[in-house]
Each structure stands twice: as C-alpha cells, then as structure tokens.
Write a protein that holds these residues in place. Structure first.
Motif, short mmCIF file in Angstrom:
data_model
loop_
_atom_site.label_atom_id
_atom_site.label_comp_id
_atom_site.label_asym_id
_atom_site.label_seq_id
_atom_site.Cartn_x
_atom_site.Cartn_y
_atom_site.Cartn_z
N SER A 44 49.89 17.46 -7.88
CA SER A 44 49.57 16.08 -7.55
C SER A 44 49.96 15.72 -6.14
N CYS A 70 49.34 8.58 -8.34
CA CYS A 70 50.49 8.65 -9.26
C CYS A 70 50.86 7.25 -9.75
N ALA A 85 53.44 11.66 -13.99
CA ALA A 85 53.33 10.76 -12.84
C ALA A 85 54.72 10.34 -12.35
#
Length: 420
Positions: A44, A70, A85
């Motif tokens: 991410s 996120c 996240a």
C-alpha cells in the motif's frame, strides 16, 4: 514529556514545507513487530528507496495519494481491510514526518482509531492502539496533539482494563495510554486514573497471599510487562510518587517472576525509582539482582539467560555502585546521548512507537527534539539523505564538466610551453 516544556501552535499555523529525509537506519531501535507491519503495508505504501524516473516531488505526491487511500479504507466494513489500513498508516507515519498531511485529517483519524478500538477485536484494536500515539507524535508540539490524547485516552483506558479483550490488544493500549500521558499535559485526575489502571494490571504478577509466584500465561505476562513499563515511563515525570503507589517490596517480588519480560521490567522500574529517590533497603534488592545477573540455571533457554544477565548487570551496577548506563545514538550528523535510566525509558517508549523510523523523527520532529533537548531541527541537508536519480545525474554531469575544463586548460598550457 516533563510538564510545562511544550510549545503551542495557534490555529492552522504549521512549519513551512515538508521534510524529505529518506532511508534512515536505526539498528538500536527496531520495534519487535515492526517487520510485520511494514510487510503488510508494503503493497500500500511505496518504498522511497526505489529508484525510478519519477522525480522527488512526484514521489511525494504518490506517497500522499497512497496515504489517502489508507484513510479511506479505515471506514470499510471488513475488519481485515481496516486492520491492514491501520497498519499501513502506522508504517507510513514512522517512515516519514508529515505534520501538514496529518493536521488536515487528524479529526478523521481520531474517529477511525476510536471506532476500531470500540468495535474491533484483537488485531484491529492492537493496530489502532499503535497508531494513536503515532498520530500525536506526527502532529508535533501543538494544541491538536493535546486533543488527540484527551479524546483517545478514554477509549484506550476502557480497552486496557477490559478483561474480555485480547491480552495483546490490552498490552498495546497500555503502552499507548502511557505514551499519550507522557507526551501531553493531561488533567491530574486523568493522569492518576491511567497510573492506577496500569498498577491494577501488573499487580497480577505480585506474589500470592501464600508467598508463591503466580502461574500466568506468556501473553498475560507480556501484558503485565507492558503495563509495568508504561507505569515506569510515567514515574519519570511524577517522581517519587510512583514508589509510594507501588512500593519497593512489590517490585522486588516481581523479580522472581517466571517470565523474563516481567523480571526485566521490574528491574528497570527499580533502577528508575532509585534514580529519582534512593531505595530504602538497596541491599535486599542488590542481592536479588546479583542472583539474576549471574543466573546459570539450565531450565532457562541459553538466549534467555544471556539477555537476563546483560540486563541485570547494568541495573545492579547502577543501584550498587551508582554507575549510570551510557548509550550514544547517532543519526545523521548528530548524536543523542542517554546517560540516565529515565532518558533510556523515554527512548524505549519512542522505539515502541516509531520503530525503525525513530532516527528520522529525531532529526525532524520538534516534539521529539524537545523531549531529548536536541534544539531546533538542523536546516542543513543530512548526509544520510539519499539523492534522487536526477540529483545524482546533475552532480555527475557537473563533475565531468569540471574535469573536462581542467584537462583542456592543462593541455593549453602544455601547448603554449612547447610553442615557446
């Protein structure tokens, strides 16, 4: 942080510009579970060390775009997505100091963390607890960090004291609660309630009424150690009141725990309290410490014996001879010297919060620099900062041009000399 030493920011005033120091290494302060956080976040959050054609400004924009993704995923229905996240946000905020980005979204992040702590379970609560002090640290020394602490401390207190919650999540909440109390000027009643809660938790490792050591599971022992370490951090601010609330005898009894992390946490607590106010009967404590510092019991693992002897030799030397521990942490062109048990406890707290990103924040974060009395952040470029591909190309081109001009001048001089 020692009360009264904070700088307030008014309204939306922030420091100008964003910091871009990259690829710090911090061998002394690697958070035990930081590797798992980074591995989850790697898909991410982009790695700043990757070389590419994108210039530094573009990398910054891509990084913030991923962070925004996120933030959006924090409100997903899936607990697994929310947990990932939270972990990705924590990994990102430890890697970079982004006060402006966080300042614009801190209310949203507060609500997301509070929601995960209240409604989540296990891993999600642990990830939310890890992000709570990171949010406060990322904001730096301003009124908004006080708001973060005041808002999140209540729910952290609830989860830490909830016997139905997982011990791992409760341990993270204990540390987060202690760090928030340490960093901000909480109301005296709230600060006392936090200390009282931590004491109630680690008192589970006190000797039983019959004088026997309680038999507790490893995950519960880790919870007790986290609560005791958090309480010790607060004792560096409250002074000798901490010893009055717990007592030397209880801490000495915990040295006999069957779990290494509890024994070490108890030994460090005794060292911190002895540094604040000499113990009443150090001889009894030194006898116990000496036994642990020279323990060669074969029922303990070799690695455990080695770690125990190393830790308790330092503690024994301080209480018995007054020899304070000395540790120097180098980051960039600066160095942080830790020569007291209190300063080591402060450093340990930020190691838990920031992991391998601690060096970066020591160089740039005003809040950490206030805690460790490092002064204002240096404006000069840090030698450990990795240059972008464009910067390296320009430097190499300039060097090549300088060498070419120098050689041309040398040839001209030789030609003139020959002609004469």
């Amino acid at each position: 942080m020692p009360k009264g030493g904070r700088k307030k920011a008014n309204g939306h005033q922030r420091t100008s510009g964003r910091s871009r120091v990259e690829n710090y290494s911090d061998e002394e302060s690697v958070l035990n579970d930081n590797a798992s956080v980074v591995s989850i976040a790697s898909s991410s959050i982009p790695d700043e060390g990757v070389e590419g054609e994108i210039d530094e400004q573009s990398q910054e924009e891509v990084f913030e775009e991923k962070l925004l993704e996120c933030v959006e995923r924090l409100s997903e229905k899936s607990a697994q997505v929310r947990t990932q996240a939270l972990q990705a946000m924590a990994a990102a905020l430890s890697k970079k100091y982004l006060p402006d980005f966080i300042f614009d979204r801190y209310v949203t992040l507060i609500e997301a963390i509070r929601s995960s702590l209240r409604r989540g379970r296990g891993p999600e609560q642990a990830a939310a607890a890890l992000l709570a002090p990171l949010l406060c640290v990322s904001l730096g020394p301003c009124e908004q960090s006080e708001e973060v602490a005041a808002t999140l401390s209540t729910v952290l207190h609830q989860v830490a004291g909830d016997n139905s919650a997982s011990p791992q999540a409760r341990a993270k909440c204990c540390w987060a609660l202690a760090v928030l109390s340490f960093l901000t000027e909480m109301e005296p009643a709230a600060a006392y309630a936090s200390e009282r809660l931590l004491i109630d938790i680690f008192s589970g490792s006190y000797l039983k009424g019959d004088g026997h050591t309680p038999n507790i599971a490893p995950e519960v022992a880790a919870l007790h150690a986290a609560a005791l370490s958090g309480w010790t951090l607060l004792a560096t601010v409250d002074g000798c009141q901490g010893l009055e609330m717990v007592g030397q005898d209880h801490l000495a009894d915990m040295l006999g725990s069957g779990h290494l992390d509890v024994r070490v946490a108890a030994g460090e607590a005794l060292a911190v309290l002895h540094e604040i106010k000499p113990l009443e009967s150090p001889e009894q404590v030194c006898e116990l410490l000496a036994a642990l510092a020279t323990d060669s019991s074969h029922f303990r693992a070799k690695k455990e014996r080695k770690a125990q002897r190393s830790s308790f030799r330092e503690i024994l030397a301080f209480i018995e001879e007054g020899r304070a521990p000395e540790l120097k942490i180098r980051f960039g062109t600066e160095a942080l010297e830790l020569d007291t048990w209190a300063s080591r406890k402060h450093y340990e707290a930020f190691c838990q919060v920031l992991g391998s990103g601690l060096n970066l924040h020591l160089a740039q974060n005003e809040l950490l620099r206030q805690v460790f009395a490092l002064g204002a952040p240096l404006t000069a470029a840090d030698p450990t900062q990795k240059a972008t591909k464009l910067e390296r190309h320009l430097v190499n081109a300039a060097a090549f041009k300088a060498r070419t001009i120098s050689r041309a001048k040398h040839r001209d001089k030789r030609s003139v000399a020959i002609a004469c």
